[in-house]
Each structure stands twice: as C-alpha cells, then as structure tokens.
Scaffold this motif. Structure first.
Motif, mmCIF file in Angstrom:
data_model
loop_
_atom_site.group_PDB
_atom_site.id
_atom_site.type_symbol
_atom_site.label_atom_id
_atom_site.label_comp_id
_atom_site.label_asym_id
_atom_site.label_seq_id
_atom_site.Cartn_x
_atom_site.Cartn_y
_atom_site.Cartn_z
ATOM 1 N N ILE A 331 0.864 -1.186 0.000
ATOM 2 C CA ILE A 331 0.000 0.000 0.000
ATOM 3 C C ILE A 331 0.895 1.228 0.000
ATOM 4 C CG2 ILE A 331 -1.903 1.169 1.173
ATOM 5 C CD1 ILE A 331 -2.360 -1.640 2.583
ATOM 6 N N SER A 332 1.331 1.589 -1.174
ATOM 7 C CA SER A 332 2.260 2.712 -1.294
ATOM 8 C C SER A 332 2.183 3.304 -2.691
ATOM 9 C CB SER A 332 3.698 2.257 -1.012
ATOM 10 O OG SER A 332 4.126 1.326 -1.996
ATOM 11 N N GLU A 333 2.682 4.505 -2.814
ATOM 12 C CA GLU A 333 2.695 5.194 -4.100
ATOM 13 C C GLU A 333 3.559 4.448 -5.110
ATOM 14 O OE1 GLU A 333 4.191 9.522 -5.860
ATOM 15 O OE2 GLU A 333 3.714 9.297 -3.734
ATOM 16 N N SER A 334 4.732 4.006 -4.664
ATOM 17 C CA SER A 334 5.651 3.351 -5.593
ATOM 18 C C SER A 334 5.131 1.998 -6.060
ATOM 19 C CB SER A 334 7.027 3.192 -4.950
ATOM 20 O OG SER A 334 6.926 2.526 -3.691
ATOM 21 N N THR A 335 4.464 1.237 -5.169
ATOM 22 C CA THR A 335 3.904 -0.048 -5.582
ATOM 23 C C THR A 335 2.759 0.157 -6.567
ATOM 24 O OG1 THR A 335 4.551 -1.177 -3.541
ATOM 25 C CG2 THR A 335 2.708 -2.111 -4.776
ATOM 26 N N GLY A 370 -9.274 3.201 4.336
ATOM 27 C CA GLY A 370 -9.636 4.293 3.434
ATOM 28 C C GLY A 370 -8.473 4.883 2.677
ATOM 29 N N LEU A 371 -7.233 4.498 3.070
ATOM 30 C CA LEU A 371 -6.069 4.977 2.316
ATOM 31 C C LEU A 371 -5.944 4.126 1.054
ATOM 32 C CD1 LEU A 371 -3.465 6.644 1.962
ATOM 33 C CD2 LEU A 371 -2.270 4.855 3.282
ATOM 34 N N GLU A 387 -3.116 9.765 -4.288
ATOM 35 C CA GLU A 387 -3.417 9.254 -2.950
ATOM 36 C C GLU A 387 -4.823 9.683 -2.558
ATOM 37 O OE1 GLU A 387 -2.168 10.428 1.506
ATOM 38 O OE2 GLU A 387 -0.483 9.688 0.290
ATOM 39 N N LEU A 388 -5.649 8.717 -2.173
ATOM 40 C CA LEU A 388 -7.028 8.992 -1.791
ATOM 41 C C LEU A 388 -7.238 8.675 -0.324
ATOM 42 C CD1 LEU A 388 -8.807 7.175 -4.776
ATOM 43 C CD2 LEU A 388 -7.957 9.527 -4.719
ATOM 44 N N GLN A 389 -8.039 9.481 0.337
ATOM 45 C CA GLN A 389 -8.473 9.214 1.708
ATOM 46 C C GLN A 389 -9.990 9.064 1.655
ATOM 47 O OE1 GLN A 389 -6.507 8.773 4.338
ATOM 48 N NE2 GLN A 389 -4.558 9.374 3.409
ATOM 49 N N LEU A 390 -10.451 7.839 1.609
ATOM 50 C CA LEU A 390 -11.865 7.570 1.389
ATOM 51 C C LEU A 390 -12.558 7.165 2.682
ATOM 52 C CD1 LEU A 390 -11.488 5.484 -1.904
ATOM 53 C CD2 LEU A 390 -11.951 7.931 -1.679
ATOM 54 N N SER A 391 -13.841 7.494 2.777
ATOM 55 C CA SER A 391 -14.631 7.132 3.953
ATOM 56 C C SER A 391 -15.738 6.168 3.538
ATOM 57 C CB SER A 391 -15.251 8.378 4.588
ATOM 58 O OG SER A 391 -16.088 9.055 3.658
ATOM 59 N N GLY A 392 -16.350 5.549 4.548
ATOM 60 C CA GLY A 392 -17.434 4.618 4.281
ATOM 61 C C GLY A 392 -17.071 3.207 4.695
ATOM 62 N N ASN A 393 -18.013 2.287 4.495
ATOM 63 C CA ASN A 393 -17.725 0.894 4.817
ATOM 64 C C ASN A 393 -16.905 0.257 3.691
ATOM 65 O OD1 ASN A 393 -19.513 0.119 2.727
ATOM 66 N ND2 ASN A 393 -21.258 0.062 4.122
#
Length: 416
Positions: A331-335, A370-371, A387-393
C-alpha cells in the motif's frame, strides 16, 4: 394541471413487488407537461381505496390509477370509483368480444369472473389494451379527470403511451412538453458541486437545475418546458455553457451514462486500450469496464493481485518492495506505480490502471482504512499516482476507489 398517481394492490404494500409503474408514469406525465404532486399506494380494500380517492380529489385535478382492473374479487378500482361518482358499471362490448374470442381460440372454458375485465365506469372512454384483457377507463366528472390503467407493466406501458396519452393531451390542452438533459460529473462531491453552481441555482428560473448524487458520481438534471424540441434545447444548451465555465473539468458526459461507459467510449473512439491491476478492489474495476457493451475493443484484460505473492508472481514486483523493514509496502505510491506500469507492459495496452489500498474493516501495514493509491500509466508518459483518503464501509470504499480510478483515467485521456 396537478396529478396524483394511485397504485392499487396489497402486494405493493407488502413489498412483494416494486412499484415501477409510478416511476414510468411520472416520467411520461412530465414529458406531457403534467405535474405529479402526489403518489399514493393503497391495498385491495374498498373503504381505504375510496378514502384515498377522496383525499386525491381534494388536492389534484387528475387521478391516475394503476391496478385493480382484473377479473378477481379483490380488483376493486372500477367498483370503488363508480360508487363514489354515483355511476354504474357497464359492459364494453368490444372488450367482451375480445375476451370471448381469446378463450374460444384456445379451446378453454371462460370463467364468468373474466367478464369483469370488460366492465367500465358509466360515461368513460374505453382505452384499448394491446397486451392484455382489462379495458382502460378515462373519464371526466365534476371537473376532475380519472384515468384507470392495468397494473401489469407490460399492459400499462403501451396503454399509457398510446390511447391514454392521447386522451391526456386532449383534456390538458397542453402544448408545452418537458425537455431534460442529464449532465454527469465525477471527482467532485454533491455538496461541492452545488456550492460551485450556487450562483446559477439561486438565480435559476428556466431551465431548472436539480443535482442528485450517485455513489462516486454526481448528476445534474436541467429541465425546461417548450413548444418544441429546438426551442427547449436552445435554452438548455445556454445553461450547459455556464455550467461548463464553472465546473467543466469534472463534467465527463452530457448524457446519462456512468463514468465507465464514458471511459470505454473514449478508448474505442481513439482506438486505444487499457489493462488493470487491482488489489483491494478485488476486480471491481474490471467488472465495471466489462459491463459496458463493446468493452472488448477497449479493455485488454486485468489481474487481481490481492496478496504480495501474486503481485510478485504476476506483475514481477520485487518482494523487497513489498515486504521487510523499510520496504514501501503493498500500500504505497511506488507499488501502485509499478503495478500500473507492469500490467500495461504485460497486456501491451496504451494505459495501465492500478488500485491498492485498505478497504477495511481493519488497518493493514499500519496504514488506515480508506487509504488508497490509484496509478495511471500511459505509454510514453510519466505515471501518475493519486493518494485517496476515502470514507465509508468496505463496499463503499471499494466502489469509490474504482470510480475515482475511472475518472483519473478519463482525465488523462482527455488531457485535462
């Protein structure tokens, strides 16, 4: 003219069937320039049905019924209305002849109750039923208009579109029809879009602007009434230009299509292809793309690399990138960038799209729910990572991640 739709049937109240008739009728009436102010659902009970009719007559000029015209004893719509109006039920002989001919041609005994389907409220105009047996009724009494349509959609729709609409045009005297256009947006929330368009919304008169949200997307309906299509759409086009000036960078379609269809359309028009590599979304991106008719010419294929082992085996991402002390992690930008680039190369596609992140319900690699990272690789160009910071289930995060990826791809293809 104010209209009320009264859907009759206990099965509707029990949730055994969905009242799709109300939606269809509301759209059709709007196109005729008739405003629907109320929708009512009532069961197969004569007293409650008459009460609903009395209430509707007190607040509407036109009452449109669906259901309750069949042969059984609980089909009460005509009976209840006739009693309230002080009228008899009379036989419509052409409909009765049609019923008798049908049973005779099939060599079947006609149960006497089938005669009920040919009964009409005294003084009503008969509406032919092309796909069924129950005759429709249209009448005016005491300055109120009544339209009785069958309940099954396969019978109701052709009756409404044909003889019922002709009758409505006559009694309404309307020459103006309602015209609408849907604009579809992505990459912006409903509240942000509304705030950006507030000067237009607050000052609107014609066309009207009505925003509504879909998961991961937002739509706006522009509506106006006009004597003809050219006049109406000239006004709508003027409003579209004002909206484009404010939020054109988020406007992906001037028709009611989802973002995945817009992406596939654009890929096909440019003779380009895309391939996908997904982790946390588990193939949802590929599923949405392939749900579009004609996507085979635009979608090269995809992989679900849910584990680090699969990322390494299928995409050739070094394990040192994914695991171990000091590694960027899955879980990274480079991956995300590597995933997009490798799937593009493997598939020989023009674009590669990857999604990796934490959909939940718990954190992963010490990173929060959410990341999400979305990468867009393009042949001959630098890879973009968002890069997104998402909310919700979990389900909402997955869908929002996919919709965001599609929007980022659309932007890249559009050069925005």
């Amino acid at each position: 003219m104010k209209a009320e739709i009264i859907a009759v049937g206990t099965e509707l109240l029990l949730g055994q069937i969905v009242n799709t008739n109300a939606q269809y009728l509301s759209q059709g009436l709007a196109n005729l320039g008739i405003d629907v102010y109320y929708q009512t659902v009532v069961g197969d009970n004569a007293a409650r049905l008459q009460q609903a009719i009395e209430t509707a007559r007190s607040r509407a000029d036109l009452l449109i019924f669906t259901g309750g015209l069949g042969p059984t004893q609980d089909d009460l719509t005509k009976d209840a209305l006739a009693e309230l109006l002080g009228r008899k039920l009379v036989m419509h002989e052409p409909s009765m002849a049609k019923i008798e001919k049908l049973f005779s041609s099939r060599g079947m005994h006609m149960v006497e109750s089938n005669r009920r389907q040919a009964l009409m409220v005294e003084g009503a105009e008969a509406l032919d039923n092309e796909t069924g047996l129950a005759v429709g009724n249209a009448l005016t009494a005491d300055d109120k208009h009544y339209l009785l349509l069958p309940g099954p959609p396969r019978e109701m729709k052709p009756m409404f579109d044909g003889p019922a609409s002709d009758w409505l045009r006559r009694i309404s005297g309307r020459t103006n029809a309602l015209y609408s256009r849907i604009l579809r947006f992505s990459g912006i929330g409903e509240s942000s879009l509304e705030a950006a368009l507030l000067p237009l919304i607050e000052g609107q008169s014609d066309p009207t602007i009505a925003p509504y949200a879909k998961e991961g997307e937002v739509a706006i309906r522009l509506s106006t009434k006009g004597v003809n299509e050219a006049e109406a759409y000239a006004r709508i086009d003027g409003m579209v230009k004002q909206i484009e000036a404010l939020v054109g960078q988020y406007l992906y379609a001037k028709e009611d299509i989802p973002i995945e269809q817009a992406v596939v359309n654009q890929l096909r028009n440019s003779a380009q292809t895309v391939a996908t590599a997904e982790s946390c979304t588990g193939g949802l991106l590929a599923e949405l793309l392939t749900s579009v008719v004609g996507s085979s010419g635009a979608f090269g294929g995809g992989v679900i690399t849910y584990t680090n082992a699969m990322k390494h085996t299928l995409l050739g991402i070094p394990l040192g990138q994914l695991e171990g002390e000091g590694a960027p992690g899955a879980i990274s930008e480079s991956t995300a960038a590597l995933m997009a680039e490798r799937i593009m190369e493997t598939a020989g596609a023009d674009f590669g799209v990857s999604i990796t992140g934490v959909a939940g319900p718990s954190s992963s690699e010490g990173k929060p729910v959410g990341l999400v990272y979305v990468a867009i690789a393009a042949k001959g160009l630098d890879t973009e990572v968002h890069e997104l910071q998402l909310s919700g289930n979990r389900g909402v995060i997955r869908l929002r991640a996919v919709k965001s990826a599609l929007f980022r791809l659309w932007k890249r293809m559009s050069g925005i």
